[in-house]
Design a protein around this motif. Sequence first.
Motif, PDB file in Angstrom:
ATOM      1  N   PRO A 245       0.688  -1.159   0.091  1.00 41.76           N
ATOM      2  CA  PRO A 245       0.040  -0.014   0.031  1.00 41.76           C
ATOM      3  C   PRO A 245       0.722   1.137   0.010  1.00 41.76           C
ATOM      4  O   PRO A 245       0.362   2.242  -0.394  1.00 41.76           O
ATOM      5  CB  PRO A 245      -0.817  -0.301   1.348  1.00 41.76           C
ATOM      6  N   HIS A 246       2.077   1.344   0.521  1.00 43.65           N
ATOM      7  CA  HIS A 246       2.997   2.254   0.587  1.00 43.65           C
ATOM      8  C   HIS A 246       4.383   2.008   0.224  1.00 43.65           C
ATOM      9  O   HIS A 246       4.892   1.028   0.244  1.00 43.65           O
ATOM     10  CB  HIS A 246       2.993   3.012   1.973  1.00 43.65           C
ATOM     11  N   PRO A 247       4.877   2.858  -0.249  1.00 46.61           N
ATOM     12  CA  PRO A 247       6.454   2.706  -0.680  1.00 46.61           C
ATOM     13  C   PRO A 247       7.224   2.260   0.343  1.00 46.61           C
ATOM     14  O   PRO A 247       6.967   2.730   1.791  1.00 46.61           O
ATOM     15  CB  PRO A 247       6.921   4.072  -1.204  1.00 46.61           C
ATOM     16  N   GLN A 249      10.333   1.848   3.267  1.00 52.08           N
ATOM     17  CA  GLN A 249      11.257   2.778   3.722  1.00 52.08           C
ATOM     18  C   GLN A 249      12.703   2.090   3.726  1.00 52.08           C
ATOM     19  O   GLN A 249      12.974   0.931   3.636  1.00 52.08           O
ATOM     20  CB  GLN A 249      11.132   2.883   5.245  1.00 52.08           C
ATOM     21  N   THR A 270      14.373   7.362  -0.379  1.00 58.52           N
ATOM     22  CA  THR A 270      12.957   7.584  -0.068  1.00 58.52           C
ATOM     23  C   THR A 270      12.226   8.022  -1.335  1.00 58.52           C
ATOM     24  O   THR A 270      11.203   7.401  -1.646  1.00 58.52           O
ATOM     25  CB  THR A 270      12.554   8.307   1.031  1.00 58.52           C
ATOM     26  N   ALA A 274       9.411   6.051  -3.672  1.00 55.23           N
ATOM     27  CA  ALA A 274       8.156   6.743  -4.179  1.00 55.23           C
ATOM     28  C   ALA A 274       7.947   6.547  -5.532  1.00 55.23           C
ATOM     29  O   ALA A 274       6.851   6.222  -5.908  1.00 55.23           O
ATOM     30  CB  ALA A 274       8.062   7.970  -3.523  1.00 55.23           C
ATOM     31  N   HIS A 277       7.119   2.834  -6.791  1.00 56.93           N
ATOM     32  CA  HIS A 277       5.766   2.538  -6.229  1.00 56.93           C
ATOM     33  C   HIS A 277       4.723   3.099  -7.056  1.00 56.93           C
ATOM     34  O   HIS A 277       3.816   2.487  -7.296  1.00 56.93           O
ATOM     35  CB  HIS A 277       5.613   2.936  -4.642  1.00 56.93           C
ATOM     36  N   THR A 278       5.151   4.457  -7.422  1.00 57.59           N
ATOM     37  CA  THR A 278       3.961   4.967  -8.503  1.00 57.59           C
ATOM     38  C   THR A 278       4.019   4.278  -9.967  1.00 57.59           C
ATOM     39  O   THR A 278       3.032   4.003 -10.391  1.00 57.59           O
ATOM     40  CB  THR A 278       4.315   6.513  -8.591  1.00 57.59           C
ATOM     41  N   THR A 281       2.272   0.880  -9.414  1.00 52.23           N
ATOM     42  CA  THR A 281       0.671   0.959  -9.248  1.00 52.23           C
ATOM     43  C   THR A 281       0.003   1.618 -10.408  1.00 52.23           C
ATOM     44  O   THR A 281      -1.144   1.173 -10.488  1.00 52.23           O
ATOM     45  CB  THR A 281       0.457   1.811  -7.992  1.00 52.23           C
ATOM     46  N   SER A 302       9.198  18.174  -1.188  1.00 49.54           N
ATOM     47  CA  SER A 302       8.941  16.666  -0.552  1.00 49.54           C
ATOM     48  C   SER A 302       9.311  17.077   0.902  1.00 49.54           C
ATOM     49  O   SER A 302       8.946  16.071   1.842  1.00 49.54           O
ATOM     50  CB  SER A 302       9.620  15.670  -1.036  1.00 49.54           C
TER      51      SER A 302
END
Length: 445
Positions: A245-247, A249, A270, A274, A277-278, A281, A302
Motif C-alpha cells: 500500500p505504501h513505498p 522505507q 526515499t 516513492a 511505487h508509483t 501501481t 517533499s
Amino acid sequence: MSPRPTPRSAPRVRPGPDDLRRTFEAVPARTSRDGEPFADSWWGRAWVTALESLSMDGARLARGRAYADEGQVAAITVTPGRVIAYVHGSRVRPYRAELRLRTLTDPGWDTLLDAVAARPGDLSALLAKEMPYSLAATAEGAGVRLLPAADDLDPSCSCPDHGRPCKHVAALCFQTARLLDSDPFVLLLMRGRGERELLDELGRRNAEHSARERPAAPATPSVAAEEALAARFLPPLPVPLPVPPHPGQPPSYPDLPGARDPLGLDHLATDAAARAHTLLTTGRDPLAGLTAWQDAVRLAASRPTAGLTATTRALYRELAYATGRTTTDLARAVAAWRQNGAEGLAVLETPWDPPAGPFDRARPALAAAGHPRFTPWRNHLTHPNGSFQLRFGRDGRWYGYESDPGADDWWPRAAPDPDPVAALQALLAGDSVPDGFDADPSYVR
C-alpha cells in the motif's frame, strides 16, 4: 607506491614522426630556492642524483641548475639512448648539449615487461604517468637497472669546457628531470622503447597473464536442438506478489568520516522508492518529462518547511545553487508546486493569454459577489489594492497569490479552485495555504 606530485611546470610536447622521437618545447624560467629538490617526483630526483654522482665539480652543477632555472635550455629531443638540446650560455650562439645513456637489451625488456604485466597496480600507475617504487625494485632485483647510475650517463657538448659534465649538459640534465616529473615514459624511451609500443606489448602480456591465472571454465552440457524445441507442458507463471500500500522505507545509513551525508542518502532513497511505487501501481513515471529545475522544486517540496532543520536548509541551498537560482526563488516555486505540482509551477512562471470564455466571465462574477473591479493582464486578475491576485491556469482553475501592496512580489497562497469567487474568498480568509508552507521566505536563508 608513492603518489606523483603535480609538476610545477609541465612541458609541452611536439609529436615526432614516430613513437621513438619526442621533442619537448622549452620550459619557461622558474625560481628554485637553495636546498629545494629540483625535481618533484622520486624518479625525477633519482635522475638528479645520478647527475650529481657523475660530476666532480659542484660549481658546474650549480651553474647548470641556474641555466635551467633561467630557461636557457631550448627544446629537448629524446630518442632511444640520447637526449639533445641547445643551451644558451655566455656567448650569442648556443651550444649543442647531448647526453647518452645505455638502452636495455631485449632480454632486459622481456624481464621488465613481464614484471609489469604480472602486477596490475604497476600497470595502472604507469597509465596514470607515475613510476611505482615496486616496479623499479622488481626490475633491479631481476638485474635490470631502469633508473640510471653515474656510469650509465655519457655527456658531450660543443662548448670548449671539457668538464664531465659541463654546465650546459648539467642544465640539460636538470631540465630532463622536469620532463621525467611529468611523464615517466620519457625514461622508458631513453632506455629504448616508445610509449605506444610499450602499451601495446603490456596489454598483450597482461591479457596472457590473466588467462594463465584464470581457472578453466567447467564444460557446459549440451542439449540437442530437437529436445530443446520439443513441445512440452509449461506450468503457469506464479501469481504476482500483492502491491504494497505504501513505498518501503530505506535502511539506515551510518554516518562515517568522509562518507556521503546519510540524511541526503536517505532522502534520495526515499524518493526513489516513492517513484518505483508509483510506476508499479499506475504504470506512469511521475518524473517523466520534468526539467532539472522542476525536479529540484519537487525534491524541495517533499521536505516539510515548517520549522526547518539545518539539513533541509542545506538541501534548499544546494538545490538553488545547482539550478542557478536563489533560495527565495526556490521557496516561492515550492509554494507553487504544493498548489498543483508542475501545473502550479507553470502558473507561477509562465504568463499566457487565455481564450475567450471562463477568464472573461471571472470579473463580472467577482463584481456580482461584491468585490471591487480587478485589473486584468494576460491570465492575471489583480485586486485594486495590489495585495491579492488571481491567476488562471491552463487546467481551468484559479490560483490565489498575495503580495505586499505595491511590492510586486507575488507568492502562491490559496489552493486552486475552478470558481474565481471561491478562490478569492479562500485567499482572503487565509485558510487554504498548502500544508507545511511557511509564509516567511526568510526561513531558507
